[in-house]
Design a protein around this motif. Structure first.
Motif, short mmCIF file in Angstrom:
data_model
loop_
_atom_site.label_atom_id
_atom_site.label_comp_id
_atom_site.label_asym_id
_atom_site.label_seq_id
_atom_site.Cartn_x
_atom_site.Cartn_y
_atom_site.Cartn_z
N MET A 126 -23.46 83.99 86.64
CA MET A 126 -22.38 83.00 86.72
C MET A 126 -21.26 83.47 87.65
N TYR A 127 -21.04 84.77 87.74
CA TYR A 127 -20.01 85.26 88.65
C TYR A 127 -20.35 84.90 90.09
N ALA A 128 -21.60 85.09 90.46
CA ALA A 128 -22.04 84.75 91.81
C ALA A 128 -22.08 83.24 92.03
N GLN A 146 -8.22 78.86 107.24
CA GLN A 146 -8.66 79.20 105.88
C GLN A 146 -10.07 79.76 105.87
N LYS A 147 -10.93 79.19 106.69
CA LYS A 147 -12.31 79.70 106.76
C LYS A 147 -12.33 81.14 107.25
N VAL A 148 -11.54 81.42 108.27
CA VAL A 148 -11.49 82.78 108.82
C VAL A 148 -10.92 83.75 107.79
N ALA A 149 -9.93 83.29 107.02
CA ALA A 149 -9.25 84.17 106.08
C ALA A 149 -10.10 84.48 104.84
N TYR A 150 -10.89 83.51 104.39
CA TYR A 150 -11.56 83.67 103.09
C TYR A 150 -13.07 83.81 103.15
N LEU A 151 -13.73 83.11 104.06
CA LEU A 151 -15.19 83.07 104.00
C LEU A 151 -15.89 84.41 104.21
N PRO A 152 -15.46 85.24 105.16
CA PRO A 152 -16.22 86.49 105.35
C PRO A 152 -16.33 87.34 104.09
N ALA A 153 -15.23 87.48 103.35
CA ALA A 153 -15.25 88.31 102.14
C ALA A 153 -16.00 87.62 101.00
N LEU A 154 -15.92 86.29 100.93
CA LEU A 154 -16.64 85.57 99.88
C LEU A 154 -18.14 85.61 100.14
N TRP A 159 -15.30 89.45 97.62
CA TRP A 159 -14.40 88.62 96.83
C TRP A 159 -15.23 87.62 96.04
N ALA A 160 -14.64 87.11 94.97
CA ALA A 160 -15.32 86.11 94.14
C ALA A 160 -14.50 84.83 94.14
N GLY A 161 -15.10 83.76 93.66
CA GLY A 161 -14.40 82.48 93.59
C GLY A 161 -14.49 81.87 92.21
N THR A 162 -13.59 80.94 91.92
CA THR A 162 -13.62 80.19 90.66
C THR A 162 -13.27 78.73 90.95
N MET A 163 -13.47 77.88 89.94
CA MET A 163 -12.99 76.51 89.99
C MET A 163 -12.17 76.26 88.74
N ASN A 164 -10.95 75.75 88.93
CA ASN A 164 -10.00 75.56 87.83
C ASN A 164 -9.68 74.08 87.66
N LEU A 165 -10.35 73.45 86.70
CA LEU A 165 -10.12 72.04 86.43
C LEU A 165 -9.46 71.82 85.07
N THR A 166 -10.11 72.32 84.03
CA THR A 166 -9.78 71.95 82.65
C THR A 166 -8.43 72.51 82.20
N GLU A 167 -7.71 71.67 81.44
CA GLU A 167 -6.46 72.07 80.81
C GLU A 167 -6.57 71.80 79.31
N ASN A 208 -11.03 90.90 95.01
CA ASN A 208 -10.12 89.77 94.92
C ASN A 208 -10.86 88.57 94.34
N ILE A 209 -10.12 87.66 93.71
CA ILE A 209 -10.69 86.44 93.16
C ILE A 209 -9.93 85.26 93.76
N VAL A 210 -10.66 84.35 94.37
CA VAL A 210 -10.07 83.19 95.02
C VAL A 210 -10.23 81.99 94.09
N HIS A 211 -9.11 81.57 93.50
CA HIS A 211 -9.13 80.45 92.57
C HIS A 211 -8.93 79.15 93.33
N LEU A 212 -9.78 78.17 93.07
CA LEU A 212 -9.56 76.82 93.59
C LEU A 212 -9.05 75.99 92.42
N VAL A 213 -7.83 75.47 92.56
CA VAL A 213 -7.07 74.93 91.44
C VAL A 213 -6.68 73.48 91.70
N LEU A 214 -6.99 72.61 90.76
CA LEU A 214 -6.53 71.22 90.82
C LEU A 214 -5.11 71.16 90.29
#
Length: 598
Positions: A126-128, A146-154, A159-167, A208-214
């Motif tokens: 699930m982390y991947a 943004q692509k240059v800054a984040y994509l190479p490490a992801l 670096w890892a990513g997440t999706m933040n929807l639920t409250e 690092n963890i890159v959060h994508l947040v609504l």
């Protein structure tokens, strides 16, 4: 410890002989995926899954993740080393375009290998998986900067990513979202709010963890139309490159939950964290659904993956466990009892799991192939057709395969009897882990409503008509082939049931919306059975071609395939008539009781 052997032979049969991978050599990345290359890649994936990830599955279940007073989270012993092996093998970027640092191979191949990893250790993978979704969203909606800054490490996996929807107050109904985004006057935003149920929200597996947040920008419209998506990294990016100071985002706690203990499910607190808009202002749902659609196929894969590993363990136990004698006479008279696999009810259980797993694997890979066509084909019509089928099949795959994944984990546990209820045999973990797949990334009830309420009518029903036409053409094209009759006859009958159910919805759902709601889950499963029946018919056709060629020692594989397919057509496909009857009953009895009567 539980066992697992990746079904490489079956995957290669599907890719090479059923889906015809080589016929798609004109698509970018496919010419590099020759049969020899597929063989090597899947063998490597199998070794990593079986030898590195599987031994950690029970470790993750027992140890879980630990949240500390400083907000940090430690993952189970061995998880970081295993994920490092995954990263070093280039698995994160397997299907990512070469322009963004990946290998550019087919997404279908990524899904094929992903099944093995999820069967071996769902919580670890699930982390991947969340990182894959973040990569997809950035590629589709990110600016060049943004692509240059984040994509190479992801893509590299550093670096890892997440999706933040639920409250806390807001799950499926994202229009209720309260997380705020305030412009900071420098082109960025200050993000404040709380998100819950965030898988892999905090951990010690990468830099690092890159959060994508609504979140909702101040002054934005209420409801879903006013939601935007933001990039909020755990560590800010330094001006000269690399990592800067810690951002104002922290894990407040981790959930104590039924399963997937090895994955950190976090409460994330944003306290004026620095964020950057991803995509268009108030276009957050569109951007987030890039992640969601990929995640939903990944969750469908988890349903299949758990079903497969549970089945494998049940099959081995059934061959070894001695209890009673066969009703038709002793099969191993030199032993005190026969192995339980001689009993017809155990056979029914195992054959049900086996048939659904092999059909489900074909359906997932066929759906993934539509994604490759939609994103890589040079012809606009081909891209449109691929995208249509992808959108139509995704809720079906997610809903049906995760329902079956949980059911089959329970069935496998039942094969073990009392030994399945004891933790050290591992079957309980499969049941507990499988349960979440029916819930997250849109509960299966939501998947059914999405199918009935949106996907069927989209573009005037173009995708549904194309699906029915393809299945109908297959039946007609093989009508004269007597060897295919057990398949095409059952498939055609079930297709007729699907057509009748679709017509019933067209005639009854508009005037009475509750009819659509009451029918949705049955319709999804009816559709799923037809899709699996179509996959089995294609597999049967390919197997018969190979048998006619006299494949020698490999003949038993194809004969077993035909026998399993016949079981599916005889024992699973008749269920479409039951589903049609339920759909046609309408919503009156279902909605009759007042709420206080429950």
């Amino acid at each position: 410890m539980t066992l697992y052997r990746a079904p490489v032979r079956d995957t290669l049969f599907l890719l090479n002989e059923v889906l015809g991978f080589e016929r798609h050599a004109d698509l970018p990345g496919f010419s590099d995926a020759s049969p020899d290359v597929l063989d090597v890649i899947l063998d490597e994936a199998a070794r990593l899954a079986e030898n590195v990830m599987l031994p950690l599955n029970r470790v993750g279940d027992l140890e879980g993740c630990q949240h500390h007073d400083d907000g940090s989270v430690t993952t189970p012993k061995g998880f970081k080393a295993a994920l490092d092996r995954y990263r070093e093998g280039g698995w994160m970027g397997l299907a990512v375009p070469a322009d963004h640092g990946g290998q550019g191979l087919p997404y279908t191949l990524h899904q094929a290998a992903g099944e093995y990893f999820s069967s071996a250790n769902m919580a670890l993978m699930m982390y991947a998986g969340l990182t894959q979704g973040a990569i997809a969203a950035l590629i589709a909606h990110g600016s060049e900067q943004q692509k240059v800054a984040y994509l190479p490490a992801l893509v590299d996996g550093r670096w890892a990513g997440t999706m933040n929807l639920t409250e806390p107050h807001c799950g499926t109904d994202l229009g209720l979202l309260r997380t705020r985004a305030v412009p900071d006057g420098k082109g960025g935003y200050s993000i404040s709010g709380q998100k819950i149920f965030i898988s892999a929200g905090e951990h010690d597996l990468c830099e690092n963890i890159v959060h994508l947040v609504l979140a909702r920008i101040e002054g934005a419209p209420q409801g879903t139309k006013g939601i935007s998506l933001f990039i909020v990294p755990k560590f800010k990016l330094a001006k000269g490159g690399g990592l800067g100071k810690r951002n104002a985002v922290a894990c407040g706690s981790i959930e104590r939950k039924m399963g997937i203990h090895g994955n950190a499910t976090c409460v994330m607190n944003y306290d004026g964290a620095e964020g950057a808009l991803l995509g268009e202002e108030n276009g957050g749902l569109k951007a987030m659904f890039t992640m969601m659609n990929e995640a939903r196929l990944g969750v469908a894969l988890q349903g299949l993956a758990i079903s497969e590993v549970a089945f494998q363990n049940a099959a081995v136990y059934a061959r070894e466990r001695l209890q009673g004698r066969s009703l038709s006479g002793p099969k191993e008279p030199d032993k005190p009892a026969d192995p339980i696999i001689v009993h017809a009810d155990i056979r029914r259980t195992l054959m049900t799991m086996k048939a659904f797993n092999e059909g489900g694997r074909a359906l997932l890979l066929w759906t993934a192939l539509q994604s490759d066509i939609a994103h890589r084909a040079g012809d606009a019509k081909a891209r449109e057709a691929g995208d249509d089928l992808l959108g139509l099949l995704t809720p079906v795959a997610k809903g049906m395969l995760t329902d079956k994944g949980f059911n089959h984990a329970v069935m496998a546990q039942q094969v073990f009897g009392g030994h399945g209820y004891i933790e050290e045999n591992g079957m309980s973990q499969f049941v507990r882990d499988a349960r979440i797949a029916m819930i997250y990334e849109g509960t299966n009830g939501i998947q059914a409503l999405d199918l009935v309420g949106r996907k069927l009518a989209l573009n005037g029903g173009r995708a549904m008509r194309a699906f029915m036409q393809e299945v109908g053409d297959f039946c007609e094209g093989n009508r004269a082939d007597e060897k295919m009759t057990p398949f095409t006859k059952a498939l055609k009958k079930s297709l007729n049931d699907l057509q009748a159910a679709t017509l019933w919805l067209m005639q009854n759902a508009m005037s009475e919306p509750d009819n659509a709601g009451s029918a949705a889950t049955d319709y999804l499963h009816l559709f799923g059975l037809v899709a699996l029946g179509y996959m089995w018919s294609r597999m049967a056709k390919a197997a018969q071609v190979r048998i006619a060629e006299d494949v020698g020692e490999g003949r038993s594989f194809y004969e077993n395939k035909l026998a399993t397919g016949r079981f599916f057509m005889e024992h699973a496909m008749p269920e479409t008539a039951l589903r049609l009857a339920r759909i046609s009953a309408g919503a009156d009895a279902m909605m009759a009781l007042p709420a206080e009567a429950f």
